[in-house]
Design a protein around this motif. Structure first.
Motif, PDB file in Angstrom:
ATOM      1  N   LEU A 295       5.590  -5.571  -0.247  1.00 38.85           N
ATOM      2  CA  LEU A 295       4.275  -5.517   0.420  1.00 38.85           C
ATOM      3  C   LEU A 295       4.064  -6.644   1.426  1.00 38.85           C
ATOM      4  O   LEU A 295       3.654  -6.389   2.560  1.00 38.85           O
ATOM      5  N   ASN A 296       4.302  -7.866   0.997  1.00 35.62           N
ATOM      6  CA  ASN A 296       4.018  -9.007   1.871  1.00 35.62           C
ATOM      7  C   ASN A 296       5.269  -9.631   2.480  1.00 35.62           C
ATOM      8  O   ASN A 296       5.201 -10.706   3.076  1.00 35.62           O
ATOM      9  N   GLU A 297       6.401  -8.974   2.282  1.00 37.05           N
ATOM     10  CA  GLU A 297       7.658  -9.417   2.895  1.00 37.05           C
ATOM     11  C   GLU A 297       8.281  -8.182   3.550  1.00 37.05           C
ATOM     12  O   GLU A 297       9.220  -7.596   3.043  1.00 37.05           O
ATOM     13  N   PRO A 298       7.695  -7.770   4.703  1.00 38.99           N
ATOM     14  CA  PRO A 298       8.001  -6.436   5.230  1.00 38.99           C
ATOM     15  C   PRO A 298       9.383  -6.270   5.855  1.00 38.99           C
ATOM     16  O   PRO A 298       9.849  -5.145   5.970  1.00 38.99           O
ATOM     17  N   PHE A 299      10.024  -7.354   6.252  1.00 37.53           N
ATOM     18  CA  PHE A 299      11.352  -7.250   6.888  1.00 37.53           C
ATOM     19  C   PHE A 299      12.026  -8.614   6.885  1.00 37.53           C
ATOM     20  O   PHE A 299      11.403  -9.622   6.527  1.00 37.53           O
TER      21      PHE A 299
END
Lengths: 320, 317
Positions: free
Chosen positions: A149-153
């Motif tokens: 969720l908060n580490e998208p790439f």
């Protein structure tokens, strides 16, 4: 306060001739210590393809333990082949961090794939070696740490550690891509995950290191070691744009912690900076700190993020 | 089972759709309200390079599915940001009621270079009865892992006995007979569980037996509980030459389970098949089964993967 004495460049890949996969770059050094030598893993590149695009492989050099400027052996082949069609590590394995685990050596590495709207994406894979780190095999074709969720790439720059029987993975996670007139550049921040088995990881899901030069500061190479009753992290940071030269390029930063989770940044204690001239006069990056025979050393990259190899510094003085 | 086909109920080329979408109404997914049924679907816009972008829209039907009350005039959810997993499309979009909110599970598409695409699953929330959804975060909630290396997509979420279940698909390999061929993907159905619908644990077990061969592609699982059993409908096809060759194209498959873990594949008893000459004569795909009006309905796409809309069937036995 640390004070480092630069000992000079140890390895320049451009001195190696006729090895296709090791044409240039020696990035992100990570050591494995043997009785008589120190094996230094790094990532390197063959010549770019006809479109000017690179792939990365990880290899190593073995240095004489009693003279780290003497190269005694060079890897005959990359430690791991690139991934298959469509997998996360099809176009590069960089950086790699290694650790012993009983009879095996484990490697955690960032695998690169190519995308259309942005140039690349990265996720973290794992591989095991049963021959003292000469070659590695993957337990599966997918990553062990991927997007959330908060580490998208861009999950990259893994540093594997084990403290008090707990596995720690320090890494970076992409925050946003800056469009930059059609040449997107990523912003990434230092983060961590914890595991009991090295395979299943629980992310802490928060930034560990406060940004300094700008909100979009890019941070990399979160290298953690324990020394004098404290945890220390050396890492590198740069501006998000115009970072390929001296002005906005990488510098080494420093933070300390008592619990491995809460970190206090204090770059004034880092004790190392760019040189006035020479191979590390524009930037210093990708630090890796280790103890050897009663001394503390740092491997690090110089100009053009390791295009011309890595060098060594020795800790001269440390005061808390 | 025995299904009665009610025909094609929605053709996207006959209506004005948001985002200048003209064709495709894929993977219809129903959300039943007191006096209408909202059906979400994925429709397509062409970008400046002529490539498709899938957007989510909906159509509201009377509960007898004969009259259209409304079609969404605004995008239901924006596409993802630059470099995110859902930058180039959302297909399918699975909606689930959750207390006073509605969760929207995103099957997000992003374009790759060596293969055409990669997918991951994200989540969004609606606080206005499903008119619009906002992402919980920019990244996915279910994505590639050690043994599911790519192409995690097609979420279908249901809550049974207080546990959130997600059935989804994951890629196993990209195949290419010759270097010049376009790589084609193989995918299988998997499932994960959750306590909150956001944080998921993959179960990593092989769920549905292959019927065709090892390279069978299985997609879009949909599950309901009916008459003391769990029923799953999904679609499956051959890995190659499936777009124009009807023999290799999507069919709807069926499996049942008593415990949500062990599934018996039973396509022989599915009770629905291709029509002879109609809109669903070449393929049937992207099924969703749901309860409405004390009946069980099946939404699905027909020929050309839903380019010209979706149809409905009702369970007779």
């Amino acid at each position: 306060m640390f004070k480092w004495k630069k000992l000079g460049r140890v390895f320049n890949p451009q001195d190696i001739k006729n090895v296709d996969w090791l044409n240039e770059f020696a990035q992100a050094p990570s050591v494995l210590i043997f009785d008589k030598f120190v094996r230094v893993y790094f990532s390197c590149r063959p010549r770019p393809d006809t479109n000017g695009q690179y792939v990365s492989y990880t290899g190593y050099v073995d240095l004489n333990r009693s003279n780290l400027f003497e190269i005694v052996n060079i890897a005959k082949q990359p430690i791991l082949p690139l991934g298959g069609k469509g997998t996360f590590d099809e176009f590069g394995i960089y950086p790699t961090s290694v650790i012993r685990n009983d009879d095996e050596v484990l490697a955690y590495y960032a695998g690169w794939t190519r995308c259309e709207s942005v140039p690349f994406n990265v996720a973290i894979g794992m591989a095991k070696s049963k021959n003292d780190g000469k070659t590695f095999e993957k337990p599966g074709s997918g990553p062990v740490l991927s997007y959330s969720l908060n580490e998208p790439f861009i999950l990259s720059g893994p540093k594997i550690r084990k403290f008090n029987n707990q596995w720690y993975l320090y890494y970076i996670a992409g925050r946003k891509w800056i469009p930059n007139n059609g040449r997107p550049e990523p912003v990434y921040k230092i983060r961590m995950a914890i595991s009991n088995d090295g395979i299943n990881w629980t992310k802490k899901d928060r930034d560990l290191i406060e940004s300094k030069v700008e909100a979009d500061e890019a941070q990399a190479s979160p290298d953690v070691f324990f020394y004098n009753n404290k945890y220390h992290m050396f890492f590198c940071y740069r501006y998000s744009l115009n970072f390929r030269g001296k002005e906005g390029g990488y510098r080494i930063g420093y933070a300390s912690s008592d619990d491995l989770v809460n970190w206090e940044r204090n770059d004034s204690k880092v004790g190392i900076d760019i040189s006035d001239e020479g191979w590390d006069s524009e930037m210093i990056a990708y630090p890796h700190v280790f103890e050897l025979d009663g001394k503390v050393y740092m491997f690090y990259l110089g100009n053009q993020v390791g295009r011309y190899g890595f060098g060594l510094a020795e800790l001269e003085d440390y005061k808390q | 089972m025995k299904w009665k086909k009610l025909g094609k109920i929605f053709d996207p080329t006959e209506h004005k759709l948001p985002n200048d979408c003209e064709e495709f109404a894929q993977s219809p997914q129903a959300l039943v309200f007191d006096d209408f049924v909202r059906i979400y679907f994925s429709t397509r816009q062409k970008d400046k390079n002529g490539k498709f972008l899938s957007h989510v829209a909906f159509v509201d039907f009377d509960k007898d599915f004969k009259n259209i009350q409304k079609i969404s005039s605004q995008p239901v959810i924006d596409l993802g940001k630059l470099g995110c997993y859902d930058e180039h499309g959302i297909f399918p979009f699975n909606v689930v009621r959750n207390n006073d909110k509605i969760l929207g599970y995103i099957s997000g598409w992003t374009r790759r270079v060596s293969v055409s695409i990669e997918t991951s699953i994200g989540v969004s929330v609606s606080s206005n009865n499903g008119n619009a959804f906002k992402r919980v975060g920019d990244g996915p909630i279910l994505t590639s892992s050690l043994d599911e290396p790519f192409l995690v997509g097609d979420p279908f979420v249901a809550v049974f006995n207080g546990i959130y279940y997600m059935w989804y698909i994951y890629g196993t390999k990209w195949i290419q007979e010759n270097e010049k061929d376009t790589p084609e993907r193989i995918y299988k159905i998997g499932y994960a569980t959750s306590k909150d619908g956001i944080s998921w644990q993959k179960q990593n077990i092989k769920l549905i037996d292959n019927r065709l061969n090892a390279n069978e592609c299985q997609a879009l699982p949909s599950v309901i509980y009916h008459q003391e059993k769990y029923h799953m409908m999904f679609c499956y096809r051959e890995a190659c030459d499936f777009r124009k060759n009807s023999r290799n194209a999507y069919r709807i498959g069926y499996a049942y389970s008593k415990d949500l873990i062990n599934w018996v594949r039973d396509d022989e008893n599915i009770g629905i098949e291709l029509s002879k000459n109609d809109w669903d004569s070449e393929m049937m795909c992207y099924p969703q089964i749901f309860h409405c009006n004390d009946k069980v309905y099946l939404l699905y796409n027909g020929n050309k993967f839903g380019r010209y809309g979706f149809g409905l069937a009702v369970l007779e036995e």
